[in-house]
Design a protein around this motif. Structure first.
Motif, PDB file in Angstrom:
ATOM      1  N   LEU A  78       0.837  -1.198   0.000  1.00 13.11           N
ATOM      2  CA  LEU A  78       0.000   0.000   0.000  1.00 13.11           C
ATOM      3  C   LEU A  78       0.873   1.250   0.000  1.00 13.11           C
ATOM      4  O   LEU A  78       1.848   1.352   0.757  1.00 13.11           O
ATOM      5  CB  LEU A  78      -0.916   0.001   1.218  1.00 13.11           C
ATOM      6  CG  LEU A  78      -2.082  -0.994   1.179  1.00 13.11           C
ATOM      7  CD1 LEU A  78      -2.745  -1.096   2.545  1.00 13.11           C
ATOM      8  CD2 LEU A  78      -3.105  -0.591   0.124  1.00 13.11           C
ATOM      9  N   LYS A  79       0.516   2.193  -0.848  1.00 11.66           N
ATOM     10  CA  LYS A  79       1.250   3.454  -0.958  1.00 11.66           C
ATOM     11  C   LYS A  79       0.640   4.555  -0.089  1.00 11.66           C
ATOM     12  O   LYS A  79       1.151   5.673  -0.069  1.00 11.66           O
ATOM     13  CB  LYS A  79       1.247   3.930  -2.425  1.00 11.66           C
ATOM     14  CG  LYS A  79       1.756   2.909  -3.421  1.00 11.66           C
ATOM     15  CD  LYS A  79       3.204   2.545  -3.181  1.00 11.66           C
ATOM     16  CE  LYS A  79       3.712   1.588  -4.256  1.00 11.66           C
ATOM     17  NZ  LYS A  79       5.085   1.147  -4.014  1.00 11.66           N
ATOM     18  N   VAL A  80      -0.471   4.240   0.569  1.00  9.34           N
ATOM     19  CA  VAL A  80      -1.132   5.245   1.407  1.00  9.34           C
ATOM     20  C   VAL A  80      -0.874   4.928   2.873  1.00  9.34           C
ATOM     21  O   VAL A  80      -0.819   3.765   3.270  1.00  9.34           O
ATOM     22  CB  VAL A  80      -2.656   5.287   1.139  1.00  9.34           C
ATOM     23  CG1 VAL A  80      -2.932   5.777  -0.270  1.00  9.34           C
ATOM     24  CG2 VAL A  80      -3.301   3.919   1.358  1.00  9.34           C
ATOM     25  N   LEU A 118      -6.317  -4.251   1.837  1.00 13.29           N
ATOM     26  CA  LEU A 118      -5.507  -4.911   2.872  1.00 13.29           C
ATOM     27  C   LEU A 118      -5.359  -6.401   2.574  1.00 13.29           C
ATOM     28  O   LEU A 118      -4.278  -6.990   2.771  1.00 13.29           O
ATOM     29  CB  LEU A 118      -6.147  -4.711   4.244  1.00 13.29           C
ATOM     30  CG  LEU A 118      -6.175  -3.290   4.809  1.00 13.29           C
ATOM     31  CD1 LEU A 118      -7.003  -3.244   6.094  1.00 13.29           C
ATOM     32  CD2 LEU A 118      -4.752  -2.788   5.082  1.00 13.29           C
ATOM     33  N   VAL A 119      -6.445  -7.018   2.097  1.00 11.45           N
ATOM     34  CA  VAL A 119      -6.404  -8.445   1.748  1.00 11.45           C
ATOM     35  C   VAL A 119      -5.489  -8.665   0.543  1.00 11.45           C
ATOM     36  O   VAL A 119      -4.691  -9.615   0.512  1.00 11.45           O
ATOM     37  CB  VAL A 119      -7.832  -8.967   1.465  1.00 11.45           C
ATOM     38  CG1 VAL A 119      -7.784 -10.337   0.800  1.00 11.45           C
ATOM     39  CG2 VAL A 119      -8.629  -9.042   2.764  1.00 11.45           C
ATOM     40  N   ILE A 120      -5.582  -7.790  -0.458  1.00 14.22           N
ATOM     41  CA  ILE A 120      -4.719  -7.906  -1.642  1.00 14.22           C
ATOM     42  C   ILE A 120      -3.255  -7.817  -1.243  1.00 14.22           C
ATOM     43  O   ILE A 120      -2.402  -8.580  -1.710  1.00 14.22           O
ATOM     44  CB  ILE A 120      -5.080  -6.814  -2.671  1.00 14.22           C
ATOM     45  CG1 ILE A 120      -6.473  -7.077  -3.263  1.00 14.22           C
ATOM     46  CG2 ILE A 120      -4.043  -6.753  -3.797  1.00 14.22           C
ATOM     47  CD1 ILE A 120      -7.022  -5.938  -4.091  1.00 14.22           C
ATOM     48  N   GLN A 121      -2.932  -6.861  -0.363  1.00 18.06           N
ATOM     49  CA  GLN A 121      -1.561  -6.724   0.114  1.00 18.06           C
ATOM     50  C   GLN A 121      -1.122  -7.979   0.872  1.00 18.06           C
ATOM     51  O   GLN A 121       0.007  -8.453   0.706  1.00 18.06           O
ATOM     52  CB  GLN A 121      -1.438  -5.505   1.032  1.00 18.06           C
ATOM     53  CG  GLN A 121      -0.057  -5.324   1.629  1.00 18.06           C
ATOM     54  CD  GLN A 121       0.032  -4.090   2.514  1.00 18.06           C
ATOM     55  OE1 GLN A 121       0.690  -3.128   2.177  1.00 18.06           O
ATOM     56  NE2 GLN A 121      -0.639  -4.122   3.665  1.00 18.06           N
ATOM     57  N   PHE A 147      -4.146   3.191  -4.164  1.00 15.73           N
ATOM     58  CA  PHE A 147      -3.616   2.404  -3.055  1.00 15.73           C
ATOM     59  C   PHE A 147      -2.261   1.780  -3.382  1.00 15.73           C
ATOM     60  O   PHE A 147      -1.365   1.751  -2.537  1.00 15.73           O
ATOM     61  CB  PHE A 147      -4.590   1.280  -2.670  1.00 15.73           C
ATOM     62  CG  PHE A 147      -5.850   1.757  -1.993  1.00 15.73           C
ATOM     63  CD1 PHE A 147      -5.887   2.946  -1.282  1.00 15.73           C
ATOM     64  CD2 PHE A 147      -7.014   1.001  -2.075  1.00 15.73           C
ATOM     65  CE1 PHE A 147      -7.039   3.375  -0.662  1.00 15.73           C
ATOM     66  CE2 PHE A 147      -8.188   1.420  -1.437  1.00 15.73           C
ATOM     67  CZ  PHE A 147      -8.195   2.615  -0.731  1.00 15.73           C
ATOM     68  N   PHE A 148      -2.123   1.238  -4.624  1.00 13.42           N
ATOM     69  CA  PHE A 148      -0.933   0.445  -4.942  1.00 13.42           C
ATOM     70  C   PHE A 148      -0.003   1.105  -5.955  1.00 13.42           C
ATOM     71  O   PHE A 148       1.111   0.610  -6.186  1.00 13.42           O
ATOM     72  CB  PHE A 148      -1.344  -0.934  -5.450  1.00 13.42           C
ATOM     73  CG  PHE A 148      -2.009  -1.780  -4.402  1.00 13.42           C
ATOM     74  CD1 PHE A 148      -1.292  -2.343  -3.367  1.00 13.42           C
ATOM     75  CD2 PHE A 148      -3.384  -1.996  -4.440  1.00 13.42           C
ATOM     76  CE1 PHE A 148      -1.904  -3.112  -2.400  1.00 13.42           C
ATOM     77  CE2 PHE A 148      -4.017  -2.768  -3.470  1.00 13.42           C
ATOM     78  CZ  PHE A 148      -3.275  -3.329  -2.445  1.00 13.42           C
TER      79      PHE A 148
END
Length: 461
Positions: A78-80, A118-121, A147-148
């Motif tokens: 995540l970039k945020v 969050l799940v993807i990360q 986000f990414f």
């Protein structure tokens, strides 16, 4: 000489199994059946994970040519710098402990999209997100890109390009299932209550994705379809209700029912129309307690002059319920009472939407409204340029209107899910707002019973 490894291949939404030790019984593997059409052994795509786990557990050699994604960390971070809320952390942890499969049920406005990120990360595998509308497709694409910091694929509404992170509509997912079924390790269904429909369920059956997440505020379905979630996505992993999160994470709210009286003329017309309709239904032995009741009524009504008369009577009573003069008078009173606040007016049909739009000169949104125009109306509601919008069922889900604080339900179905979704449209936190949902009901009509049914949820108690 060592036994020949079993070979797994992807074939049109199934896993094809060949080779293996001489005489090996493939049907002992989870979900594997003999296909007499091709004299092969195969399993639906959804059994891919169980087959792999069985082979690993039993130490049976195999070659996996079915999986179309690299089984390694994709490096998505995540970039945020957004700290998750406690319930998002709980939901993620619980989903992981449930085997990285299952449903997370959270009210509208509590950050289900961020939870999906969050799940993807966490999983960090190629991911496909399935959404019901073009509005949600564009919302997810934009937010995941933020986000990414990666290009996000989009399939639906004229777009057709797949990326390791892709958002696709339910309809496009069904149409193109063979194209993507073996390409993604994580499968996310937003508004997962749409999934149990026969054609949409096929997408979850065909997909090989071992990790699955379903997101919704309202998992229950009128047809009982929620019973098949475990086999398509997984069990309910985590659930929080509106009443648990209002105040801290959602706006404080009130839900009020307002009864209005029909005029003498409306009451007489309603009564006579209902008698005609009910008598026809009774004479034909039609029961609306069954799923086929409405279809049978339409069929029987089309076969005779009495049937056409009954259909006209049914429509007339509905028109009175939905747009009684007392309802419009109450609508006007509530709009004046909340002047300056952002208001969403909900109806059950387009005819009432356009009637209200013409009478009060407010913008309408129906399924006929073009995407660009709809986006413009919602932006102007949020900015305050418009203060009222009237809609049928288009804004029930998947639309972000954080500034809206007043909902006025003039008509709707008996669905608890629809009522919760409409409440959810006005619950997003926004400058300390106090939200209120009014339900305007015609006294002495079948709508009172319908209202009782749709209020059978803790959020309305």
């Amino acid at each position: 000489m060592a036994d020949t490894p079993i070979t797994l291949q992807s074939d049109r939404g199934t896993v094809l199994l060949t080779d293996g030790p001489p005489g090996y019984d493939f049907t002992q593997l989870p979900g594997v059946l003999f296909d007499p059409r091709t004299s092969t052994y195969r399993a639906q795509g959804r059994h891919y994970r169980a087959v792999i786990e069985h082979l690993v557990r039993e130490k049976i050699p195999f070659t996996d040519s079915a999986r179309g994604w690299e089984n390694k960390d994709a490096g998505w971070k995540l970039k945020v710098d957004w700290p998750p809320h406690w319930y998002q952390t709980e939901a993620l942890d619980t989903w992981v402990k449930t085997g990285r499969r299952g449903l997370v049920i959270l009210p509208t406005g509590t950050g289900k999209t961020f939870l999906g990120a969050l799940v993807i990360q966490k999983v960090s595998r190629p991911t496909i997100v399935v959404v019901p509308t073009l509005d949600l497709l564009r919302q997810w694409v934009g937010q995941l890109a933020d986000f990414f910091g990666v290009e996000v694929g989009a399939v639906g509404g004229g777009d057709y390009f797949f990326k390791p992170l892709t958002v696709i509509t339910y309809d496009s997912a069904r149409i193109h299932a063979e194209r993507w079924a073996n390409k993604f390790g994580l499968l996310i269904y937003d508004e997962v209550h749409h999934l149990p429909g026969p054609s949409y369920a096929e997408t979850a059956i065909a997909a090989l994705a071992p990790f699955r997440l379903g997101l919704t505020a309202t998992p229950e379905r009128a047809d009982g379809g929620e019973t098949i979630y475990p086999e398509l996505v997984g069990p309910i992993a985590y659930r929080r209700e509106i009443t648990e999160l209002s105040g801290d994470f959602l706006a404080e709210y009130q839900a009020k029912r307002v009864l209005i009286d029909l005029t003498e003329e409306e009451a007489e017309t309603y009564k006579s129309s209902r008698e005609v309709y009910r008598q026809f239904v009774a004479d034909r032995g039609i029961s609306f307690g069954s799923q086929s009741g409405w279809q049978r009524f339409i069929f029987e009504a089309s076969r005779s002059p009495e049937g056409w008369k009954a259909m006209r009577a049914y429509r007339q009573q509905k028109e009175i319920e939905r747009a009684a003069s007392g309802k419009l008078a109450m609508l006007e009173k509530l709009m004046l009472q909340h002047v300056g606040e952002r208001i969403i007016v909900f109806t059950a049909d387009n005819a009432t939407v356009y009637k209200i739009a013409r009478k009060y000169l407010v913008p309408p949104i129906t399924h006929q409204t073009k995407v660009k125009e709809r986006k413009q109306i919602l932006e102007r509601i949020n900015s305050g340029e418009y203060t009222v919008v009237v809609t049928s069922q288009v804004l029930n889900e998947g639309v972000d209107v954080p500034a809206a604080s007043v909902g006025i339900v003039l008509s709707g179905t008996g669905s608890t899910r629809e009522n919760v979704q409409r409440l959810g449209r006005i619950l997003r936190k926004y400058k300390g707002k106090q939200a209120v949902l009014y339900e305007v009901v015609a006294r002495g009509t079948a709508e009172e019973f319908t209202s009782d049914r749709r209020r059978q949820h803790g959020a309305f108690q």
